[in-house]
Design a protein around this motif. Structure first.
Motif, PDB file in Angstrom:
ATOM      1  N   UNK A   1       5.926  11.492  -4.813  1.00  0.00           N
ATOM      2  CA  UNK A   1       7.237  10.414  -4.325  1.00  0.00           C
ATOM      3  C   UNK A   1       5.462   9.639  -3.568  1.00  0.00           C
ATOM      4  N   UNK A   2       6.785   8.593  -3.161  1.00  0.00           N
ATOM      5  CA  UNK A   2       4.616   7.654  -2.257  1.00  0.00           C
ATOM      6  C   UNK A   2       5.242   7.313  -1.000  1.00  0.00           C
ATOM      7  N   UNK A   3       4.398   7.446  -0.698  1.00  0.00           N
ATOM      8  CA  UNK A   3       4.536   7.269   0.756  1.00  0.00           C
ATOM      9  C   UNK A   3       3.117   5.802   0.861  1.00  0.00           C
TER      10      UNK A   3
ATOM     11  N   UNK B   1      -9.370   4.368  -4.949  1.00  0.00           N
ATOM     12  CA  UNK B   1      -7.520   4.664  -5.220  1.00  0.00           C
ATOM     13  C   UNK B   1      -7.356   4.104  -6.432  1.00  0.00           C
ATOM     14  N   UNK B   2      -6.980   3.882  -8.059  1.00  0.00           N
ATOM     15  CA  UNK B   2      -6.871   2.998  -8.976  1.00  0.00           C
ATOM     16  C   UNK B   2      -5.086   2.981  -8.799  1.00  0.00           C
TER      17      UNK B   2
ATOM     18  N   UNK C   1       0.878  -1.169   0.046  1.00  0.00           N
ATOM     19  CA  UNK C   1      -0.136   0.132   0.368  1.00  0.00           C
ATOM     20  C   UNK C   1       1.129   1.334   0.011  1.00  0.00           C
ATOM     21  N   UNK C   2       1.355   2.108  -1.661  1.00  0.00           N
ATOM     22  CA  UNK C   2       2.069   2.912  -1.441  1.00  0.00           C
ATOM     23  C   UNK C   2       1.211   3.747  -2.469  1.00  0.00           C
ATOM     24  N   UNK C   3       0.761   4.749  -1.836  1.00  0.00           N
ATOM     25  CA  UNK C   3       0.120   5.961  -2.370  1.00  0.00           C
ATOM     26  C   UNK C   3       1.242   6.969  -2.852  1.00  0.00           C
ATOM     27  N   UNK C   4       0.739   7.704  -4.251  1.00  0.00           N
ATOM     28  CA  UNK C   4       1.495   8.907  -5.052  1.00  0.00           C
ATOM     29  C   UNK C   4       1.141  10.419  -4.294  1.00  0.00           C
ATOM     30  N   UNK C   5       1.752  11.234  -3.464  1.00  0.00           N
ATOM     31  CA  UNK C   5       1.640  11.948  -3.714  1.00  0.00           C
ATOM     32  C   UNK C   5       1.540  13.286  -4.303  1.00  0.00           C
TER      33      UNK C   5
ATOM     34  N   UNK D   1       1.568   0.889  -7.782  1.00  0.00           N
ATOM     35  CA  UNK D   1       1.553   1.797  -6.496  1.00  0.00           C
ATOM     36  C   UNK D   1       0.009   2.436  -6.678  1.00  0.00           C
ATOM     37  N   UNK D   2       0.060   2.904  -5.996  1.00  0.00           N
ATOM     38  CA  UNK D   2      -2.056   3.662  -5.656  1.00  0.00           C
ATOM     39  C   UNK D   2      -1.791   5.147  -6.339  1.00  0.00           C
TER      40      UNK D   2
END
Length: 343
Positions: free
Chosen positions: A138-140, A184-185, A130-134, A195-196
């Motif tokens: 960037x990913x968090x 999220x996609x 579960x890594x989401x794009x800012x 990545x999401x």
């Protein structure tokens, strides 16, 4: 002509020789044990094969895990509105009149491929963290209310839907209702990492995900990967960390994950790699200093999982090293149970 001689040894001499031979054998045995157990690079935890796997062998074991999480449904496209229920009680509601193949309406038998992931053990083995794009790319870490893959096919042709479909997701699968969750996609990159991206309609407050009672209702535009999520929030100062795998292992035949203590439906991944240093990195600077977590190294050996799990309290610019001798070989089930048992 040689004359044979019979040599007699006194009993006491025999005993001395026997005792000396035994002592020498014991010394050699002890030396061998010490030399084979002191090196952290040695596989003393049941490791079956110290030859690193190929990238394909590592990909294959992930594919097996994905297959183990895949549910298949069959229905008739002429049925109109249908409702399917998954193993965990998620409802998949589809208007079959909206299905198309290359723009043409579909009739006849359709196969639906479906995956649902709620726990970090399954996230790891299937490589679906579960890594989401800012907004800046960037990913968090993001906290999930469930990851889902839905795809409809007919005779091998992937179908589209021109009116979307609905998922009804019980909130108790991920710890109860959370009004901050959005839709999220998922996108899989060239390296196979997921990545999401937060859906724009959710970010703008226009809907897409609704919380009603004990269920999330997601209105999904099209097939593929979908996630119910929110950003992880921690006010502490942030840092980057680096993790070095055992020699011979890289981002093609192994992976590094990060499990935050206290955050059960979430799993981070160190998705950047420096080949010159043999270092995985979280280079976005999103890891809280002082965070209690577990760092996980995974790979493959002879069709089994190879893994090591280390408890860590994050320090600024932390560097964490894994050695081959720290690893264990086990089944998908055993690794999944260990991951799901983390705090």
């Amino acid at each position: 002509m040689k004359t044979s001689k019979t040599i007699y040894i006194k009993t006491s001499t025999k005993r001395i020789l026997s005792k000396n031979v035994f002592s020498l054998f014991a010394l050699l045995l002890m030396t061998s044990i010490l030399t084979t157990s002191c090196n952290p690079d040695d596989a003393d935890d049941g490791f079956q094969n110290d030859v690193p796997p190929t990238a394909q062998e590592f990909a294959d074991i992930r594919d097996i895990a994905m297959g183990n999480h895949t549910q298949m449904f069959n229905f008739d496209a002429d049925n109109g509105y249908i409702s399917l229920t998954s193993e965990n009680g998620v409802e998949i509601n589809i208007n079959t009149n909206c299905l198309t193949a290359n723009g043409n309406p579909v009739t006849g038998d359709v196969t639906l491929e479906y995956v649902e992931i709620f726990e970090k053990g399954s996230m790891l083995t299937t490589n679906k963290p579960t890594m989401g794009k800012l907004p800046n790319g960037d990913k968090t870490l993001i906290i999930t209310g469930g990851e889902f893959f839905v795809e409809a096919t007919q005779n091998g042709t992937i179908l589209d839907t021109n009116c979307g479909f609905q998922l009804m997701i019980p909130t108790d699968l991920t710890g109860g209702p959370d009004p901050d969750m959005t839709l999220w996609t998922g996108e899989i990159d060239a390296d196979g990492n997921l990545a999401w991206d937060e859906n724009e309609e959710n970010a703008n407050g226009d809907g897409g995900l609704f919380l009603e009672g004990e269920n999330y209702y997601g209105i999904i535009d099209g097939f593929g990967w979908t996630n119910v999520d929110k950003f992880y929030n921690d006010p502490r100062p942030k840092t980057t960390i680096q993790v070095q795998p055992p020699a011979g292992y890289d981002n093609q035949n192994s992976a590094i994950y990060l499990s935050y203590d206290g955050e059960l439906p979430a799993l981070a991944q160190l998705d950047t790699y420096d080949a010159s240093l043999n270092i995985f990195s979280e280079h976005y600077g999103q890891i809280p200093i002082g965070l209690e977590c577990h760092v996980i190294f995974v790979s493959e050996s002879e069709g089994e999982w190879v893994y090591a799990i280390k408890p860590v309290t994050i320090e600024e610019n932390d560097i964490i090293t894994f050695y081959l001798g720290e690893t264990t070989v086990g089944s998908e089930a055993s690794l999944t149970a260990l991951m799901n048992g983390l705090p």
